[in-house]
Design an enzyme around this catalytic site. Structure first.
Site, PDB file in Angstrom:
ATOM      1  N   CYS A   1     -11.156  -1.668   2.013  1.00 32.65           N
ATOM      2  CA  CYS A   1     -10.659  -1.589   3.069  1.00 32.65           C
ATOM      3  C   CYS A   1     -11.461  -2.071   4.173  1.00 32.65           C
ATOM      4  O   CYS A   1     -12.598  -1.268   4.625  1.00 32.65           O
ATOM      5  CB  CYS A   1      -9.751  -0.341   3.474  1.00 32.65           C
ATOM      6  SG  CYS A   1      -9.305  -0.288   5.234  1.00 32.65           S
TER       7      CYS A   1
ATOM      8  N   GLU B   1      -5.765  -6.717   4.202  1.00 26.27           N
ATOM      9  CA  GLU B   1      -6.295  -7.174   3.083  1.00 26.27           C
ATOM     10  C   GLU B   1      -6.126  -8.930   2.870  1.00 26.27           C
ATOM     11  O   GLU B   1      -5.113  -9.378   3.449  1.00 26.27           O
ATOM     12  CB  GLU B   1      -5.722  -6.370   1.808  1.00 26.27           C
ATOM     13  CG  GLU B   1      -6.733  -6.635   0.688  1.00 26.27           C
ATOM     14  CD  GLU B   1      -8.031  -6.089   0.820  1.00 26.27           C
ATOM     15  OE1 GLU B   1      -9.151  -6.985   1.150  1.00 26.27           O
ATOM     16  OE2 GLU B   1      -8.518  -4.836   0.841  1.00 26.27           O
TER      17      GLU B   1
END
Length: 222
Positions: free
Chosen positions: A2, A103
């Site tokens: 992340c 992402e």
């Protein structure tokens, strides 16, 4: 991993979503939070107070705070063994508040990756599981820092990336924020992939690729 996320809510909106927390005034919406920047954290110090820590864990034994640049994420599977995380896993846990994260999806036959924005379907804010540390510098100052824990992807995320951040359900907050030292085996049970059927994802523009871009345009579907 992340590497970017959002918290686009005001102080009053965060307070309404998490009434058990003490939320300071003046929080500004953020659309492209990046490593080394301040992030909204609730540490397990028994105060239930939102504060801002540097994103990138600096272990107490570190000689140089730049190590935090390499410790923005911590793999759930190895927290109990890694020297950088094992003490914090037992003693210094936190929530990192967010309402979405980014992402990058690899597209077949293309060199460039597509940035994807992932949220809960109802748009409500949530909390990543994190760890925190207090690093004392030689000049006597200190830095509060944190890392976000990642785990295996759920079925939604597996089409985008091979990892995802651990999102803690609200009912697990108290267990994670317990200020007492905890056994890793008990804590590890809390670190599961979030249910995919209440999440959603959409592609966004390349604006998010640069941390310098900080606007609502970052989350607009491409």
């Amino acid at each position: 991993m992340c590497g970017r996320f959002t918290l686009t809510l005001s102080s009053s909106q965060i307070q309404a979503a998490f009434p058990e927390l003490i939320v300071p005034d003046g929080i500004e919406p953020r659309y492209n939070i990046a490593p080394s920047q301040p992030v909204a954290v609730v540490p397990n110090d028994g105060q239930n107070r939102l504060d801002f820590f540097v994103w990138g864990l600096i272990p107490s034994w570190a000689k140089d705070p730049s190590i935090g640049n390499r410790l923005i994420n911590a793999r759930a599977e190895s927290l109990a063994e890694k020297p950088s995380f094992r003490s914090a896993f037992r003693r210094r846990r936190c929530l990192v508040l967010a309402d979405g994260f980014y992402e990058w999806r690899q597209e077949p036959g293309r060199k460039t990756k597509t940035p994807m924005y992932i949220q809960l379907q109802d748009g409500r804010p949530f909390a990543f599981a994190g760890l925190w540390e207090n690093w004392n510098s030689p000049d006597g100052s200190n830095i509060l820092s944190c890392t976000i824990i990642t785990t295996e992807p759920n079925s939604l995320m597996s089409n985008i990336h091979n990892r995802m951040p651990v999102i803690l359900p609200h009912e697990k907050f108290d267990a994670w924020l317990d200020p007492e030292e905890q056994e890793p085996a008990r804590l590890s049970q809390l670190l599961a992939p979030y249910p995919p059927d209440i999440m959603q994802a959409h592609p966004v523009s390349m604006l998010v690729n640069s941390p310098a871009n900080e606007s609502p345009d970052c989350v607009v579907p491409a």
